[in-house]
Design an enzyme around this catalytic site. Structure first.
Site, PDB file in Angstrom:
ATOM      1  N   ASN A 177      34.149  38.852  74.273  1.00  9.89           N
ATOM      2  CA  ASN A 177      35.602  39.055  74.136  1.00  9.89           C
ATOM      3  C   ASN A 177      36.093  39.653  72.833  1.00  9.89           C
ATOM      4  O   ASN A 177      37.209  40.159  72.789  1.00  9.89           O
ATOM      5  CB  ASN A 177      36.315  37.708  74.331  1.00  9.89           C
ATOM      6  CG  ASN A 177      36.161  37.179  75.740  1.00  9.89           C
ATOM      7  OD1 ASN A 177      36.609  37.814  76.683  1.00  9.89           O
ATOM      8  ND2 ASN A 177      35.496  36.049  75.882  1.00  9.89           N
TER       9      ASN A 177
ATOM     10  N   ASP B 269      37.627  28.077  65.777  1.00  9.31           N
ATOM     11  CA  ASP B 269      37.831  28.870  66.989  1.00  9.31           C
ATOM     12  C   ASP B 269      38.004  30.343  66.601  1.00  9.31           C
ATOM     13  O   ASP B 269      38.839  30.680  65.760  1.00  9.31           O
ATOM     14  CB  ASP B 269      39.053  28.367  67.739  1.00  9.31           C
ATOM     15  CG  ASP B 269      39.176  29.030  69.101  1.00  9.31           C
ATOM     16  OD1 ASP B 269      38.813  28.383  70.097  1.00  9.31           O
ATOM     17  OD2 ASP B 269      39.625  30.191  69.156  1.00  9.31           O
ATOM     18  N   PHE B 270      37.212  31.201  67.217  1.00 13.46           N
ATOM     19  CA  PHE B 270      37.191  32.598  66.785  1.00 13.46           C
ATOM     20  C   PHE B 270      38.505  33.326  67.066  1.00 13.46           C
ATOM     21  O   PHE B 270      38.902  34.219  66.331  1.00 13.46           O
ATOM     22  CB  PHE B 270      36.019  33.339  67.440  1.00 13.46           C
ATOM     23  CG  PHE B 270      35.437  34.390  66.546  1.00 13.46           C
ATOM     24  CD1 PHE B 270      34.587  34.049  65.505  1.00 13.46           C
ATOM     25  CD2 PHE B 270      35.751  35.730  66.718  1.00 13.46           C
ATOM     26  CE1 PHE B 270      34.062  35.016  64.662  1.00 13.46           C
ATOM     27  CE2 PHE B 270      35.232  36.709  65.879  1.00 13.46           C
ATOM     28  CZ  PHE B 270      34.386  36.351  64.850  1.00 13.46           C
ATOM     29  N   ARG B 271      39.183  32.903  68.145  1.00  9.29           N
ATOM     30  CA  ARG B 271      40.483  33.532  68.437  1.00  9.29           C
ATOM     31  C   ARG B 271      41.466  33.266  67.311  1.00  9.29           C
ATOM     32  O   ARG B 271      42.224  34.135  66.889  1.00  9.29           O
ATOM     33  CB  ARG B 271      41.065  32.991  69.744  1.00  9.29           C
ATOM     34  CG  ARG B 271      40.628  33.757  70.947  1.00  9.29           C
ATOM     35  CD  ARG B 271      40.912  32.990  72.196  1.00  9.29           C
ATOM     36  NE  ARG B 271      40.152  31.747  72.193  1.00  9.29           N
ATOM     37  CZ  ARG B 271      39.841  31.063  73.291  1.00  9.29           C
ATOM     38  NH1 ARG B 271      40.267  31.463  74.456  1.00  9.29           N
ATOM     39  NH2 ARG B 271      39.128  29.967  73.219  1.00  9.29           N
TER      40      ARG B 271
ATOM     41  N   GLY C  97      30.994  37.194  71.866  1.00 11.04           N
ATOM     42  CA  GLY C  97      30.327  38.463  72.172  1.00 11.04           C
ATOM     43  C   GLY C  97      30.979  39.202  73.330  1.00 11.04           C
ATOM     44  O   GLY C  97      31.073  40.431  73.331  1.00 11.04           O
TER      45      GLY C  97
ATOM     46  N   LEU D 242      26.864  34.926  71.210  1.00  3.76           N
ATOM     47  CA  LEU D 242      27.839  34.509  70.201  1.00  3.76           C
ATOM     48  C   LEU D 242      28.936  33.674  70.850  1.00  3.76           C
ATOM     49  O   LEU D 242      29.882  34.211  71.440  1.00  3.76           O
ATOM     50  CB  LEU D 242      28.431  35.754  69.514  1.00  3.76           C
ATOM     51  CG  LEU D 242      27.397  36.796  69.040  1.00  3.76           C
ATOM     52  CD1 LEU D 242      28.087  38.028  68.463  1.00  3.76           C
ATOM     53  CD2 LEU D 242      26.448  36.184  68.012  1.00  3.76           C
TER      54      LEU D 242
ATOM     55  N   ASN E 175      30.321  29.183  70.588  1.00  5.43           N
ATOM     56  CA  ASN E 175      30.475  28.161  69.545  1.00  5.43           C
ATOM     57  C   ASN E 175      29.194  28.059  68.736  1.00  5.43           C
ATOM     58  O   ASN E 175      29.202  27.954  67.528  1.00  5.43           O
ATOM     59  CB  ASN E 175      30.830  26.815  70.164  1.00  5.43           C
ATOM     60  CG  ASN E 175      32.284  26.793  70.597  1.00  5.43           C
ATOM     61  OD1 ASN E 175      33.153  27.291  69.879  1.00  5.43           O
ATOM     62  ND2 ASN E 175      32.535  26.250  71.763  1.00  5.43           N
TER      63      ASN E 175
ATOM     64  N   GLU F 142      25.035  30.523  82.357  1.00  8.03           N
ATOM     65  CA  GLU F 142      23.938  29.554  82.242  1.00  8.03           C
ATOM     66  C   GLU F 142      23.870  28.637  83.455  1.00  8.03           C
ATOM     67  O   GLU F 142      22.788  28.251  83.876  1.00  8.03           O
ATOM     68  CB  GLU F 142      24.117  28.726  80.959  1.00  8.03           C
ATOM     69  CG  GLU F 142      23.832  29.549  79.708  1.00  8.03           C
ATOM     70  CD  GLU F 142      24.221  28.827  78.422  1.00  8.03           C
ATOM     71  OE1 GLU F 142      25.401  28.919  78.038  1.00  8.03           O
ATOM     72  OE2 GLU F 142      23.365  28.187  77.814  1.00  8.03           O
TER      73      GLU F 142
ATOM     74  N   ASN G 220      25.456  19.182  82.604  1.00  8.33           N
ATOM     75  CA  ASN G 220      25.200  19.355  81.176  1.00  8.33           C
ATOM     76  C   ASN G 220      25.836  18.163  80.479  1.00  8.33           C
ATOM     77  O   ASN G 220      27.044  18.126  80.276  1.00  8.33           O
ATOM     78  CB  ASN G 220      25.820  20.680  80.710  1.00  8.33           C
ATOM     79  CG  ASN G 220      25.568  20.961  79.238  1.00  8.33           C
ATOM     80  OD1 ASN G 220      24.992  20.132  78.521  1.00  8.33           O
ATOM     81  ND2 ASN G 220      26.016  22.110  78.785  1.00  8.33           N
TER      82      ASN G 220
ATOM     83  N   ARG H 210      20.717  20.588  82.348  1.00 12.20           N
ATOM     84  CA  ARG H 210      20.453  21.341  81.128  1.00 12.20           C
ATOM     85  C   ARG H 210      19.913  20.356  80.093  1.00 12.20           C
ATOM     86  O   ARG H 210      20.560  19.354  79.785  1.00 12.20           O
ATOM     87  CB  ARG H 210      21.729  21.986  80.613  1.00 12.20           C
ATOM     88  CG  ARG H 210      21.526  22.668  79.274  1.00 12.20           C
ATOM     89  CD  ARG H 210      22.780  23.417  78.850  1.00 12.20           C
ATOM     90  NE  ARG H 210      22.530  24.215  77.670  1.00 12.20           N
ATOM     91  CZ  ARG H 210      23.065  23.956  76.460  1.00 12.20           C
ATOM     92  NH1 ARG H 210      23.881  22.932  76.286  1.00 12.20           N
ATOM     93  NH2 ARG H 210      22.778  24.717  75.436  1.00 12.20           N
TER      94      ARG H 210
ATOM     95  N   ARG I 266      28.494  25.519  62.153  1.00  9.20           N
ATOM     96  CA  ARG I 266      27.142  25.444  61.565  1.00  9.20           C
ATOM     97  C   ARG I 266      26.927  26.589  60.587  1.00  9.20           C
ATOM     98  O   ARG I 266      27.291  27.728  60.865  1.00  9.20           O
ATOM     99  CB  ARG I 266      26.084  25.521  62.671  1.00  9.20           C
ATOM    100  CG  ARG I 266      25.936  24.238  63.447  1.00  9.20           C
ATOM    101  CD  ARG I 266      24.986  24.395  64.623  1.00  9.20           C
ATOM    102  NE  ARG I 266      25.696  24.267  65.877  1.00  9.20           N
ATOM    103  CZ  ARG I 266      25.220  24.616  67.069  1.00  9.20           C
ATOM    104  NH1 ARG I 266      24.005  25.118  67.170  1.00  9.20           N
ATOM    105  NH2 ARG I 266      25.932  24.468  68.152  1.00  9.20           N
TER     106      ARG I 266
ATOM    107  N   HIS J 273      19.418  28.246  73.458  1.00  9.57           N
ATOM    108  CA  HIS J 273      20.196  29.186  74.300  1.00  9.57           C
ATOM    109  C   HIS J 273      19.248  30.037  75.144  1.00  9.57           C
ATOM    110  O   HIS J 273      19.612  31.131  75.586  1.00  9.57           O
ATOM    111  CB  HIS J 273      21.052  30.170  73.469  1.00  9.57           C
ATOM    112  CG  HIS J 273      22.158  29.545  72.683  1.00  9.57           C
ATOM    113  ND1 HIS J 273      22.538  30.028  71.447  1.00  9.57           N
ATOM    114  CD2 HIS J 273      22.980  28.517  72.957  1.00  9.57           C
ATOM    115  CE1 HIS J 273      23.543  29.309  70.980  1.00  9.57           C
ATOM    116  NE2 HIS J 273      23.838  28.378  71.882  1.00  9.57           N
TER     117      HIS J 273
END
Ligand code: AMP
Length: 393
Positions: A330, A278-280, A328, A205, A207, A380, A22, A88, A237, A176
């Protein structure tokens, strides 16, 4: 896995790994995978390719470093007789609805499609060129858009003048796709029903974030569009905005089109609303009572509900709702928030099941629910390895 113990020449062939690449503009992610068993022999990421002060001058040098790194991990790509390389590729445009073996004509076409994915396709081309020079095995391109080539015209068509759309290949492509396809099959397996009879909504869900509506294993709608900017709120985004925003920012803020593009791709989304992408980190701030983090979370959840509702209507009801990718898989809080208040639609989760941490595919709705809500890890790389192996035989 036990498959590998068999010693017949046939099984030895089948143990040959596929190298999955990738390539980004300044990065190269790689994995060495045995498609049949799913065994991941090694993998890694090389970053800062071609950047100032970096030891890695270009993608050729990155492949050399990868080969060295793999050798020190005990994987010798030459003697391990690599079966094939799977690449990819983000944008397959109107041309590619399935993986293809790469020849010069395919490579030229992927290069031409750079207009549709200027951030992604040029890097894939460079990665493919370097890898073809280094590894004398079949190379396969697996397109992120392919799974969504099945969208019906009413879902893939933008309401803009037809001749203009035709001239510039303007339509909803979706991205995706490798993940949505993989996860739709894994979810069918998890619930123990044939994929052909399921209506699924899949929320990828990470990055980047995207939703899809899948009927009988066939994608019928998705939230990303001509580019991966449309749809859900993502790390950096914006997802959906009023298309009039571009002209408004041009007039009122004096921004050029390129500046608006950068603003919406790199400085918006969760980052633009809260200061972190970062979602965390976002969740940490949430628990500290940060109001900007709260708004970012709520906007992301609102948008997700918007798409879940839309796809319920498109599909005329759903059997399975799936969460996948980094967030999604975690984020207990996000899954709880997205499904909250949807009891009348048949969507309910079990608190304890949702709160249990696991790396396995699992159901988080109560037994006997009308809609099965599931968490399914995406993979993936394995999907690309399998599609590559299938194509090269
Ligand atoms: P991906 O693009 O699939 O690797 O997903 C990356 C996103 O997943 C980032 O926003 C991470 O912060 C998020 N993520 C990873 N682990 C967790 C976790 N345990 N809880 C919440 N978010 C997570």
């Amino acid at each position: 896995m036990t498959h590998r113990n068999a010693q017949s020449s046939d099984s030895a062939d089948r143990a040959q790994p596929v190298l999955v690449l990738n390539a980004g503009s300044s990065s190269l992610k790689y994995q060495v995978v045995v498609p049949e068993t799913g065994e991941r022999q090694a993998g890694g990421t090389i970053e800062r390719i071609g950047e100032q002060g970096s030891d890695v001058a270009d993608h050729s040098a990155a492949l050399e470093q990868m080969t060295d790194d793999l050798r020190s991990d005990g994987v010798d790509l030459h003697s391990a007789s690599l079966r094939a390389v799977g690449h990819r590729v983000v944008h397959g445009g109107p041309d590619f609805s399935e993986p293809v073996v790469i020849d010069d004509a395919v490579l030229d076409r992927v290069r031409e499609l750079s207009a549709l994915a200027p951030l992604h396709n040029p890097a894939a081309v460079i990665g493919i060129e370097a890898a073809r020079e280094r590894f004398d095995v079949p190379h396969v391109a697996v397109f992120d858009t392919a799974f969504f080539s099945s969208l019906p015209p009413e879902a893939s068509t933008y309401a803009v003048p037809r001749d203009l759309a035709r001239r510039h290949s303007i339509r909803r492509y979706g991205f995706h796709g490798t993940s949505h396809q993989w996860v739709s099959h894994a979810a069918a397996e998890l619930v123990g029903r044939p994929i052909g009879e399921l209506r699924q909504v899949i929320l990828h869900l990470g990055n980047g974030c995207s939703a899809s509506a899948v009927r009988g294993g066939v994608a019928v709608d998705t939230s990303m569009g001509l580019t991966p900017l449309q749809g859900l709120v993502m790390g950096t985004r914006s997802g959906d905005v009023d298309p009039g925003l571009h002209a408004y920012l041009g007039r009122e803020a004096g921004l050029s089109l390129d500046e608006v593009d950068t603003l919406l791709n790199k400085k918006s989304g969760v980052l633009g609303l809260s200061g972190v992408n970062d979602f965390r980190e976002l969740e940490q701030r949430l628990s500290g009572g940060d109001v900007e983090a709260r708004l970012a979370f709520d906007v992301a959840v609102h948008r997700l509900k918007h798409y879940v509702g839309a796809y319920l209507a498109i599909l005329g009801g759903i059997d399975v709702l799936v969460f996948t990718a980094g967030i999604g898989e975690n984020s207990i809080a996000l899954r709880a928030a997205v499904t909250e208040g949807l009891e009348d639609l048949g969507i309910v989760i079990d608190r304890a099941r949702n709160g249990a941490r696991s790396k396995q595919a699992r159901v988080i709705s109560p037994d006997g629910s009308r809609v099965v809500v599931a968490v399914v890890p995406t993979n993936e790389e394995l999907a690309i390895a399998r599609q590559t192996a299938e194509l090269v035989g």
